[in-house]
Design a protein around this motif. Structure first.
Motif, PDB file in Angstrom:
ATOM      1  N   SER A   1      -0.794   9.266  -5.661  1.00 15.70           N
ATOM      2  CA  SER A   1      -0.785   9.877  -4.758  1.00 15.70           C
ATOM      3  C   SER A   1      -2.114  10.925  -4.964  1.00 15.70           C
ATOM      4  CB  SER A   1       0.364  10.904  -4.498  1.00 15.70           C
ATOM      5  OG  SER A   1       0.699  11.586  -5.702  1.00 15.70           O
TER       6      SER A   1
ATOM      7  N   ALA B   1      -6.435  11.200   3.592  1.00 15.49           N
ATOM      8  CA  ALA B   1      -7.355  10.496   2.613  1.00 15.49           C
ATOM      9  C   ALA B   1      -8.683  11.289   2.369  1.00 15.49           C
ATOM     10  CB  ALA B   1      -7.605   9.068   3.218  1.00 15.49           C
TER      11      ALA B   1
ATOM     12  N   GLY C   1      -4.312   4.387  -1.177  1.00 11.99           N
ATOM     13  CA  GLY C   1      -2.942   3.980  -0.420  1.00 11.99           C
ATOM     14  C   GLY C   1      -3.117   4.436   1.062  1.00 11.99           C
ATOM     15  N   LYS C   2      -3.444   5.724   1.354  1.00 10.81           N
ATOM     16  CA  LYS C   2      -3.495   5.957   2.916  1.00 10.81           C
ATOM     17  C   LYS C   2      -4.545   5.354   3.288  1.00 10.81           C
ATOM     18  CE  LYS C   2      -1.112  10.320   2.369  1.00 10.81           C
ATOM     19  NZ  LYS C   2      -0.427  10.024   1.158  1.00 10.81           N
TER      20      LYS C   2
ATOM     21  N   PRO D   1      -6.897   8.451  -2.811  1.00 12.84           N
ATOM     22  CA  PRO D   1      -6.570   8.144  -1.326  1.00 12.84           C
ATOM     23  C   PRO D   1      -6.640   6.742  -1.117  1.00 12.84           C
ATOM     24  CG  PRO D   1      -9.067   8.371  -1.885  1.00 12.84           C
ATOM     25  CD  PRO D   1      -8.262   8.550  -3.277  1.00 12.84           C
TER      26      PRO D   1
ATOM     27  N   PHE E   1       1.021  -1.181  -0.135  1.00 10.66           N
ATOM     28  CA  PHE E   1       0.038   0.160  -0.056  1.00 10.66           C
ATOM     29  C   PHE E   1       0.604   1.159  -0.075  1.00 10.66           C
ATOM     30  CE2 PHE E   1      -3.113  -2.934   1.993  1.00 10.66           C
ATOM     31  CZ  PHE E   1      -4.104  -3.033   0.830  1.00 10.66           C
ATOM     32  N   SER E   2       2.157   1.275   0.539  1.00 10.60           N
ATOM     33  CA  SER E   2       2.926   2.427   0.507  1.00 10.60           C
ATOM     34  C   SER E   2       3.479   2.543  -0.997  1.00 10.60           C
ATOM     35  CB  SER E   2       4.280   2.202   1.357  1.00 10.60           C
ATOM     36  OG  SER E   2       3.942   2.134   2.727  1.00 10.60           O
TER      37      SER E   2
ATOM     38  N   ASP F   1       0.461   4.109  -2.689  1.00 11.45           N
ATOM     39  CA  ASP F   1       0.372   5.643  -2.374  1.00 11.45           C
ATOM     40  C   ASP F   1       1.597   6.449  -3.038  1.00 11.45           C
ATOM     41  OD1 ASP F   1      -0.766   7.572  -1.066  1.00 11.45           O
ATOM     42  OD2 ASP F   1       1.005   7.828   0.458  1.00 11.45           O
ATOM     43  N   ARG F   2       2.547   5.743  -3.422  1.00 15.38           N
ATOM     44  CA  ARG F   2       3.620   6.610  -4.039  1.00 15.38           C
ATOM     45  C   ARG F   2       3.235   6.949  -5.677  1.00 15.38           C
ATOM     46  NH1 ARG F   2       6.960   3.278  -1.001  1.00 15.38           N
ATOM     47  NH2 ARG F   2       7.169   1.751  -2.779  1.00 15.38           N
TER      48      ARG F   2
ATOM     49  N   THR G   1     -13.526   6.202   2.944  1.00 13.04           N
ATOM     50  CA  THR G   1     -12.701   6.970   4.009  1.00 13.04           C
ATOM     51  C   THR G   1     -13.665   7.483   5.287  1.00 13.04           C
ATOM     52  OG1 THR G   1     -11.608   8.215   2.355  1.00 13.04           O
ATOM     53  CG2 THR G   1     -11.330   9.144   4.433  1.00 13.04           C
TER      54      THR G   1
ATOM     55  N   TYR H   1      -3.042   9.509   8.316  1.00 12.75           N
ATOM     56  CA  TYR H   1      -3.458   8.608   7.121  1.00 12.75           C
ATOM     57  C   TYR H   1      -5.058   9.124   6.833  1.00 12.75           C
ATOM     58  CZ  TYR H   1       0.535   5.554   7.023  1.00 12.75           C
ATOM     59  OH  TYR H   1       2.034   5.029   6.868  1.00 12.75           O
TER      60      TYR H   1
END
Length: 343
Positions: free
Chosen positions: A63, A99, A68-69, A66, A55-56, A59-60, A123, A95
């Motif tokens: 971006s 998000a 990934g976060k 939302p 998931f990091s 997110d990269r 979210t 996070y």
């Protein structure tokens, strides 16, 4: 109320609000779709560090979304809840708030995009879930209802958004189940059967979140005393995810009412499934041994029940966190041991 039903009071909130990840329509970006599937699979199998790495990366790479976060927060929450360790509150809050900000901007820019609406619903659902398990119930209900309302809007626009049925179905069932005493009033509908119908539909049609629909339905079957149905569904899930504690907890609880010895066997499997680094974790050990002792007592194996109670009460050097979590349970362990000593 049984011990695992107490545990489920938190779990069902989780599945009420965590319940939708993505629709049966895979996300259009194939890379996002692949990373989500891999990361969610790691969470189901309790490989939390690996899920966070995935998931990091998501997110990269994206971006602007939302997701990934959201799922970094989900992995942190799942690990802390499963391992019974304190939440990393600052990290999880960061996070989820980030998000939420991304999701609101996406909706503002294009409110007709169903995915943008879905991101905001998801979210808000996770924020509500996290509030609930920390005891902030009023805030959780408020945010959670906003999440359910958005999921309702999504289904009105696209009835094939199958995973939304999980959140709505779980909500409808438990809202009705917890307010049965009001069902005689003309403005209070009994939607338990509709909730089960929605979840059964989701089990058959969901893609990413089959596991969440299954788990929610297992516990509803238990609440309805449909133990054979709960066992069948849990065993099907364990055939697919044999190492998952999520499904084995439900299986063990369902067996309590029809085969306590089998329940004991399954609870021991849960107890022995935690990684070696958690052998010093006292919350899960005490909780499971107490539940097993109660089952032994139920079937007349008093010496086995007494042995487990004595093992629990011999544990020393609790952390402040563990003392707070276990204060009530340790009192009940002492009460059970006193009862057993009278025989």
């Amino acid at each position: 109320m049984t011990e695992l039903l107490v545990r489920f009071n938190i779990i069902f909130i989780a599945f009420l609000f965590l319940a939708s990840t993505l629709s049966a329509q895979s996300y259009p970006d194939k890379n996002v779709d692949e990373l989500l599937r891999k990361g969610i699979d790691k969470i189901i199998n309790q490989k939390y560090d690996e899920s966070k790495q995935i998931f990091s990366a998501l997110d990269r790479q994206r971006s602007d979304l939302p997701l990934g976060k959201i799922y970094l927060a989900a992995a942190e929450i799942a690990q802390s809840y499963d391992y019974e360790i304190p939440f990393n509150h600052n990290l999880i809050t960061d996070y989820l708030e980030t998000a939420k900000s991304i999701s609101e901007k996406l909706v503002e820019n294009n409110e007709k995009n169903i995915w943008n609406k879905y991101f905001l619903a998801l979210t808000q659902g996770y924020i509500a879930y996290y509030d609930a398990i920390r005891g902030s119930w009023l805030q959780a209900v408020s945010t959670g209802l906003s999440s359910i309302s958005l999921f309702d809007d999504i289904l009105k626009e696209d009835s094939s958004f199958h995973d939304a049925y999980i959140a709505i179905g779980t909500y409808k069932y438990w809202k009705s189940a917890k307010t049965e005493f009001l069902n005689w009033l003309p403005f209070i509908d009994d939607e338990k059967n509709l909730g089960i119908k929605y979840l059964s539909f989701a089990v058959k049609n969901s893609s990413y979140n089959y596991h969440l629909a299954v788990n929610s339905l297992i516990w509803i079957y238990i609440d309805r005393e449909r133990y054979a149905d709960a066992i069948e569904l849990a065993e099907q899930a364990l055939n697919k995810y044999p190492s998952s504690r999520i499904f084995r907890w439900g299986l063990a609880r369902a067996y309590e009412n029809i085969n306590p010895q089998k329940a004991i066997d399954e609870y021991f499997k849960v107890l022995n499934s935690y990684p070696d680094i958690l052998k010093s974790n006292k919350v899960n050990e005490v909780t499971l041994k107490h539940i097993i002792a109660q089952q032994y007592n139920k079937i007349g194996k008093k010496s086995e029940a007494k042995r487990l109670c004595e093992e629990i009460l011999s544990i020393k050097n609790y952390s402040d966190y563990e003392k707070e979590k276990l204060e009530s349970r340790l009192k009940r362990v002492k009460e059970l041991l006193n009862e057993l000593n009278r025989y």
